[in-house]
Scaffold this motif. Sequence first.
Motif, PDB file in Angstrom:
ATOM      1  N   GLU A  75       0.827  -1.203   0.000  1.00 26.31           N
ATOM      2  CA  GLU A  75       0.000   0.000   0.000  1.00 26.31           C
ATOM      3  C   GLU A  75       0.864   1.257   0.000  1.00 26.31           C
ATOM      4  N   ARG A  76       1.905   1.246   0.801  1.00 25.60           N
ATOM      5  CA  ARG A  76       2.765   2.435   0.907  1.00 25.60           C
ATOM      6  C   ARG A  76       3.563   2.665  -0.370  1.00 25.60           C
ATOM      7  N   ARG A  77       3.909   1.595  -1.064  1.00 29.21           N
ATOM      8  CA  ARG A  77       4.606   1.760  -2.344  1.00 29.21           C
ATOM      9  C   ARG A  77       3.663   2.341  -3.396  1.00 29.21           C
ATOM     10  N   LEU A  78       2.411   1.906  -3.398  1.00 20.83           N
ATOM     11  CA  LEU A  78       1.443   2.486  -4.326  1.00 20.83           C
ATOM     12  C   LEU A  78       1.159   3.947  -3.977  1.00 20.83           C
ATOM     13  N   GLN A  79       1.104   4.258  -2.701  1.00 17.63           N
ATOM     14  CA  GLN A  79       0.841   5.639  -2.285  1.00 17.63           C
ATOM     15  C   GLN A  79       1.882   6.592  -2.862  1.00 17.63           C
ATOM     16  N   VAL A  80       3.158   6.221  -2.743  1.00 22.00           N
ATOM     17  CA  VAL A  80       4.189   7.114  -3.271  1.00 22.00           C
ATOM     18  C   VAL A  80       4.106   7.194  -4.786  1.00 22.00           C
ATOM     19  N   GLY A  81       3.734   6.101  -5.443  1.00 19.44           N
ATOM     20  CA  GLY A  81       3.579   6.138  -6.891  1.00 19.44           C
ATOM     21  C   GLY A  81       2.482   7.089  -7.335  1.00 19.44           C
ATOM     22  N   ALA A 108      -4.712   0.503  -9.641  1.00 16.61           N
ATOM     23  CA  ALA A 108      -3.488  -0.285  -9.683  1.00 16.61           C
ATOM     24  C   ALA A 108      -3.546  -1.456  -8.715  1.00 16.61           C
ATOM     25  N   LEU A 109      -2.947  -2.561  -9.141  1.00 19.26           N
ATOM     26  CA  LEU A 109      -2.732  -3.737  -8.301  1.00 19.26           C
ATOM     27  C   LEU A 109      -1.238  -3.965  -8.166  1.00 19.26           C
ATOM     28  N   LEU A 110      -0.779  -4.188  -6.937  1.00 17.60           N
ATOM     29  CA  LEU A 110       0.603  -4.557  -6.691  1.00 17.60           C
ATOM     30  C   LEU A 110       0.584  -5.896  -5.966  1.00 17.60           C
ATOM     31  N   ILE A 111       1.123  -6.923  -6.607  1.00 20.13           N
ATOM     32  CA  ILE A 111       0.960  -8.299  -6.144  1.00 20.13           C
ATOM     33  C   ILE A 111       2.318  -8.918  -5.845  1.00 20.13           C
ATOM     34  N   SER A 112       2.404  -9.594  -4.705  1.00 24.18           N
ATOM     35  CA  SER A 112       3.579 -10.395  -4.377  1.00 24.18           C
ATOM     36  C   SER A 112       3.156 -11.525  -3.454  1.00 24.18           C
ATOM     37  N   SER A 116      -0.010  -7.915  -0.958  1.00 20.21           N
ATOM     38  CA  SER A 116      -0.611  -7.361  -2.172  1.00 20.21           C
ATOM     39  C   SER A 116      -1.534  -6.218  -1.781  1.00 20.21           C
ATOM     40  N   ALA A 117      -1.798  -5.315  -2.731  1.00 15.76           N
ATOM     41  CA  ALA A 117      -2.601  -4.141  -2.396  1.00 15.76           C
ATOM     42  C   ALA A 117      -3.230  -3.544  -3.639  1.00 15.76           C
ATOM     43  N   ILE A 118      -4.243  -2.716  -3.374  1.00 15.61           N
ATOM     44  CA  ILE A 118      -4.945  -1.947  -4.389  1.00 15.61           C
ATOM     45  C   ILE A 118      -4.712  -0.468  -4.121  1.00 15.61           C
ATOM     46  N   GLY A 119      -4.484   0.294  -5.176  1.00 21.21           N
ATOM     47  CA  GLY A 119      -4.488   1.753  -5.121  1.00 21.21           C
ATOM     48  C   GLY A 119      -5.458   2.264  -6.166  1.00 21.21           C
ATOM     49  N   HIS A 120      -6.245   3.283  -5.813  1.00 17.67           N
ATOM     50  CA  HIS A 120      -7.353   3.647  -6.700  1.00 17.67           C
ATOM     51  C   HIS A 120      -7.739   5.103  -6.531  1.00 17.67           C
ATOM     52  N   VAL A 121      -7.924   5.798  -7.666  1.00 16.36           N
ATOM     53  CA  VAL A 121      -8.471   7.153  -7.699  1.00 16.36           C
ATOM     54  C   VAL A 121      -9.349   7.264  -8.941  1.00 16.36           C
ATOM     55  N   GLY A 122     -10.609   7.671  -8.765  1.00 19.41           N
ATOM     56  CA  GLY A 122     -11.483   7.897  -9.910  1.00 19.41           C
ATOM     57  C   GLY A 122     -12.518   6.811 -10.105  1.00 19.41           C
ATOM     58  N   ASP A 123     -12.956   6.612 -11.357  1.00 22.35           N
ATOM     59  CA  ASP A 123     -14.046   5.677 -11.626  1.00 22.35           C
ATOM     60  C   ASP A 123     -13.652   4.518 -12.534  1.00 22.35           C
ATOM     61  N   VAL A 179      -5.977   9.005  -2.395  1.00 25.20           N
ATOM     62  CA  VAL A 179      -5.838   7.645  -2.904  1.00 25.20           C
ATOM     63  C   VAL A 179      -6.544   6.667  -1.969  1.00 25.20           C
ATOM     64  N   GLU A 180      -7.403   5.851  -2.542  1.00 29.89           N
ATOM     65  CA  GLU A 180      -8.044   4.759  -1.806  1.00 29.89           C
ATOM     66  C   GLU A 180      -7.102   3.566  -1.838  1.00 29.89           C
ATOM     67  N   LEU A 181      -6.628   3.150  -0.666  1.00 33.27           N
ATOM     68  CA  LEU A 181      -5.679   2.047  -0.552  1.00 33.27           C
ATOM     69  C   LEU A 181      -6.289   0.933   0.276  1.00 33.27           C
ATOM     70  N   SER A 182      -6.026  -0.314  -0.101  1.00 30.60           N
ATOM     71  CA  SER A 182      -6.506  -1.430   0.699  1.00 30.60           C
ATOM     72  C   SER A 182      -5.625  -2.647   0.452  1.00 30.60           C
ATOM     73  N   PRO A 183      -5.404  -3.470   1.508  1.00 32.36           N
ATOM     74  CA  PRO A 183      -4.645  -4.706   1.327  1.00 32.36           C
ATOM     75  C   PRO A 183      -5.485  -5.732   0.577  1.00 32.36           C
ATOM     76  N   LEU A 184      -4.825  -6.722   0.024  1.00 29.93           N
ATOM     77  CA  LEU A 184      -5.518  -7.708  -0.790  1.00 29.93           C
ATOM     78  C   LEU A 184      -4.913  -9.082  -0.540  1.00 29.93           C
ATOM     79  N   THR A 185      -5.766 -10.050  -0.213  1.00 35.09           N
ATOM     80  CA  THR A 185      -5.340 -11.437  -0.051  1.00 35.09           C
ATOM     81  C   THR A 185      -5.872 -12.246  -1.222  1.00 35.09           C
ATOM     82  N   LEU A 186      -4.970 -12.924  -1.923  1.00 37.27           N
ATOM     83  CA  LEU A 186      -5.342 -13.639  -3.137  1.00 37.27           C
ATOM     84  C   LEU A 186      -5.272 -15.142  -2.933  1.00 37.27           C
TER      85      LEU A 186
END
Length: 248
Positions: A75-81, A108-112, A116-123, A179-186
């Motif tokens: 999440e923090r890596r997406l935030q800076v991006g 955006a999805l950042l997966i490892s 993993s996390a989601i970053g999102h702005v807009g529709d 930025v809307e950020l949230s963790p993600l479990t896959l």
Amino acid sequence: MRVRWAAATHPGRRRASNEDAFCSRPDLGLFVVADGMGGHVAGEIASRLAVDTIEAAVAAGDAVPPDSRQCTLAERRLQVGFERASQAISEQTARNPRLRGMATTASALLISAETSAIGHVGDSRIYLWRDHLLQQLTHDHSWVAEQVTMGLLSPIEARQHPWRNVVTRALSASDPPQVELSPLTLQHGDRLLISSDGLHGVIGDDRIGVVLDTVANLELTCQQLIDDANDAGGPDNITTLILEIDVP
């Protein structure tokens, strides 16, 4: 964790240009879709600049410092991006007044394997298809979404409303990004769809779920969704990026 992916983009039937942009970097675990706004040239520049800047920030491994919210590293890596993308748009606008007012959505999805996390702005949207069920993981930052939440519009009415393209958050030169950020479990077998509103703005979630459930090939799935959106009129640019998670 292995990730299979496919993507497709199309200007739609009523647009001469395509202001969408996307990034697929399985080596980084990064997947992004952006939908530019501000006119032909400006929208294309905003979306491409946002995608490239987010990609560069994630590739560099930069992250905002931990805070009291206990956000994950992803999440923090997406935030800076996202923050750097907004700054890049602001700087480009300052250098070229013709681009004033340009902006873009970004999902955006950042997966490892670790986080993993989601970053999102807009529709633009991110969906999860799991166990034959479709779930929208992001919340639309738009005027019509607010009306649906308040019970003043139905989802069908929202897709047809003349203000359906009015977003309440974007990456732009005017405001810092919210930025809307949230963790993600896959899980093994999960499918994830990132789409611009040229898809879900005209195609209902029921149809999206059917295509994700019944079309096995990822490239054909992307194309089928684009064909469906164009068959429904294709009023906007359409981008589909689909991932499939394979956990050994």
